[in-house]
Design a protein around this motif. Sequence first.
Motif, mmCIF file in Angstrom:
data_model
loop_
_atom_site.group_PDB
_atom_site.id
_atom_site.type_symbol
_atom_site.label_atom_id
_atom_site.label_comp_id
_atom_site.label_asym_id
_atom_site.label_seq_id
_atom_site.Cartn_x
_atom_site.Cartn_y
_atom_site.Cartn_z
ATOM 1 N N ASN A 101 0.814 -1.221 0.000
ATOM 2 C CA ASN A 101 0.000 0.000 0.000
ATOM 3 C C ASN A 101 0.841 1.263 0.000
ATOM 4 O O ASN A 101 0.320 2.362 0.181
ATOM 5 C CB ASN A 101 -0.939 0.007 1.207
ATOM 6 C CG ASN A 101 -0.197 0.073 2.532
ATOM 7 O OD1 ASN A 101 0.963 -0.338 2.608
ATOM 8 N ND2 ASN A 101 -0.866 0.575 3.558
ATOM 9 N N THR A 103 3.406 3.796 -2.022
ATOM 10 C CA THR A 103 3.766 4.228 -3.374
ATOM 11 C C THR A 103 4.652 5.460 -3.283
ATOM 12 O O THR A 103 4.453 6.311 -2.418
ATOM 13 C CB THR A 103 2.507 4.560 -4.187
ATOM 14 O OG1 THR A 103 1.639 3.431 -4.175
ATOM 15 C CG2 THR A 103 2.865 4.898 -5.625
ATOM 16 N N ILE A 120 0.223 5.946 -8.642
ATOM 17 C CA ILE A 120 -0.286 7.271 -8.315
ATOM 18 C C ILE A 120 -0.268 8.184 -9.529
ATOM 19 O O ILE A 120 -1.176 9.001 -9.721
ATOM 20 C CB ILE A 120 0.541 7.891 -7.173
ATOM 21 C CG1 ILE A 120 0.331 7.122 -5.882
ATOM 22 C CG2 ILE A 120 0.202 9.370 -6.955
ATOM 23 C CD1 ILE A 120 -1.039 7.301 -5.276
ATOM 24 N N THR A 141 -2.948 14.486 4.740
ATOM 25 C CA THR A 141 -3.905 13.506 4.210
ATOM 26 C C THR A 141 -4.475 14.059 2.912
ATOM 27 O O THR A 141 -4.945 15.201 2.864
ATOM 28 C CB THR A 141 -5.035 13.256 5.212
ATOM 29 O OG1 THR A 141 -4.492 12.808 6.451
ATOM 30 C CG2 THR A 141 -6.001 12.189 4.691
ATOM 31 N N THR A 143 -6.898 13.085 -0.708
ATOM 32 C CA THR A 143 -7.937 12.212 -1.265
ATOM 33 C C THR A 143 -7.851 12.246 -2.788
ATOM 34 O O THR A 143 -7.722 13.320 -3.383
ATOM 35 C CB THR A 143 -9.329 12.690 -0.833
ATOM 36 O OG1 THR A 143 -9.381 12.709 0.593
ATOM 37 C CG2 THR A 143 -10.416 11.757 -1.352
ATOM 38 N N LEU A 152 -9.909 7.210 -2.857
ATOM 39 C CA LEU A 152 -8.748 6.635 -2.193
ATOM 40 C C LEU A 152 -8.143 7.684 -1.268
ATOM 41 O O LEU A 152 -7.965 8.839 -1.656
ATOM 42 C CB LEU A 152 -7.705 6.184 -3.218
ATOM 43 C CG LEU A 152 -8.157 5.102 -4.206
ATOM 44 C CD1 LEU A 152 -7.043 4.786 -5.193
ATOM 45 C CD2 LEU A 152 -8.581 3.836 -3.473
ATOM 46 N N TYR A 154 -4.979 8.793 1.218
ATOM 47 C CA TYR A 154 -3.555 8.557 1.433
ATOM 48 C C TYR A 154 -3.028 9.483 2.525
ATOM 49 O O TYR A 154 -3.456 10.631 2.644
ATOM 50 C CB TYR A 154 -2.760 8.830 0.141
ATOM 51 C CG TYR A 154 -3.032 7.849 -0.974
ATOM 52 C CD1 TYR A 154 -2.271 6.689 -1.095
ATOM 53 C CD2 TYR A 154 -4.015 8.108 -1.923
ATOM 54 C CE1 TYR A 154 -2.502 5.807 -2.129
ATOM 55 C CE2 TYR A 154 -4.255 7.225 -2.952
ATOM 56 C CZ TYR A 154 -3.494 6.068 -3.051
ATOM 57 O OH TYR A 154 -3.727 5.190 -4.071
ATOM 58 N N THR A 156 0.564 11.171 3.291
ATOM 59 C CA THR A 156 1.700 11.431 2.407
ATOM 60 C C THR A 156 2.656 12.442 3.017
ATOM 61 O O THR A 156 2.260 13.245 3.874
ATOM 62 C CB THR A 156 1.208 11.949 1.048
ATOM 63 O OG1 THR A 156 2.327 12.203 0.207
ATOM 64 C CG2 THR A 156 0.402 13.225 1.194
ATOM 65 N N ASN A 179 -1.595 4.197 1.412
ATOM 66 C CA ASN A 179 -3.056 4.092 1.345
ATOM 67 C C ASN A 179 -3.613 3.712 2.725
ATOM 68 O O ASN A 179 -3.179 2.753 3.350
ATOM 69 C CB ASN A 179 -3.461 3.037 0.317
ATOM 70 C CG ASN A 179 -4.962 2.993 0.118
ATOM 71 O OD1 ASN A 179 -5.676 2.363 0.882
ATOM 72 N ND2 ASN A 179 -5.438 3.674 -0.914
ATOM 73 N N ASN A 181 -7.168 3.575 3.350
ATOM 74 C CA ASN A 181 -8.614 3.383 3.206
ATOM 75 C C ASN A 181 -9.192 2.490 4.291
ATOM 76 O O ASN A 181 -10.241 2.781 4.879
ATOM 77 C CB ASN A 181 -8.927 2.793 1.821
ATOM 78 C CG ASN A 181 -9.103 3.881 0.784
ATOM 79 O OD1 ASN A 181 -8.236 4.728 0.622
ATOM 80 N ND2 ASN A 181 -10.235 3.879 0.096
#
Length: 446
Positions: A101, A103, A120, A141, A143, A152, A154, A156, A179, A181
């Motif tokens: 999950n 990336t 991505i 965060t 979306t 989704l 994330y 990041t 991710n 979710n």
Amino acid sequence: MRKLLKHRKKMSRLIFKFDLKTFFHFFVVFTIIFGALTLIILQTLTTGIYKTTDETIDRLSKNPLVLLSLASRDNSDSSSLYQVDNFDDPILSDSPSVAPNQTVVLYDKNGRVLNAKSDITSNTLSSNLKFSKANLSKITTVTMKTATGETLLYRTRLFKVSFDKRITTNITYIQLFVNVNQLSESLARSQFIIMTTMISFWLISLFASIYLAHWSQKPVLIAYEKQKNFVENASHELRTPLAILQNRLELLFQRPTATIIDQSENISQSLAEVRNMRILTSNLLNLAKRDDGLKVELSDVDHTYFEAIFENYQLLADNSQKQFSNNIALKGSVKLDEGLIRQVLTILFDNAVKYSDPYSEITMTVAKIGQNLIITTADNGYGISDDDKNKIFDRFYRVDKARTRQKGGFGLGLSLAKQIIDACGGKIEVQDNQPKGTKFIIKLKV
């Protein structure tokens, strides 16, 4: 009757206003408590549920080689990303494994995406991807939406990197996406449960506020009724001597030439009423002082303390044509407040003298039984009915008002006696004396 109904209506309005105001205060307090508690729990839950993910992002951010390996895994044309000058030196080997999950997106110094074939940066999500130096080194965060409309979520972080000199690359920035979710769905379920629970308890607090409003007003209403009754009774007691004084003084004016001897009866009656008023106001003042709280000062006393008191009572009994006897079964000393207990004994003795026939017998006994000092005052006077026994310690209550007024009582002595005994941590009760009369029993812990 009209006055009573008017008073009840007024009291009902006061009770309603007090009820409503108190309910509002309780309800606001409960609302603030549950609101603050909900915010704290939700904030703690949100922070805690992403804590592991954020720690992973922070750990990987400190090892860009791992993220470079992950970018190479997701991009088939890895040669365009970097070149290693010495292939015998495994600088990219033995790196920690990364989860599916996670990336990585690589940027050059101008913010252009270098690994365009990653998940991505694919056409599906590339329109949602924005490079911004404002979020540099911050965990945020984001979306993103897929072509099918799926959302989704994330966690990041974008950070600037520098590599070993043996690595040739134009990578300046790396952005790691994780991710979340599943975590978000779990958080949403937990938030729903917490909100539902808090709302339920908040509604329960509505009924709790109503109950507490009713419960908290009871002592206030009781105190108000006691104060009202006290003022009414005091006013009633003062009205009679004032009326007598007025009539007697008016009689003096009707015969202005009369001598003092001629008006001696009016003067004598006026003085008697003045004395009654002085006694009444003194008792009222004592009761007011007692309401503010009694200060009990304990001291050691022995049988001589009671002997001195009873010696004085013997003289008073002889003058009142009463037979007085006492019995003191006390060895050693006990701790009690000399002034307060003497006042109580005087009240009980005075009542026994007032409410018994001439030549009747009054007996006072003192005995220590275990850890208790028992003081008993008994007479063979008029006695007290069972109904009156429940009210005898109320202020201004008198068993026989006509007889009490004739004897000069106001119904305050026993009330004061009970307050003193309660302050001393003891008990006072009234019983029938056999075969006739009344018995007051005091029990003090010594």
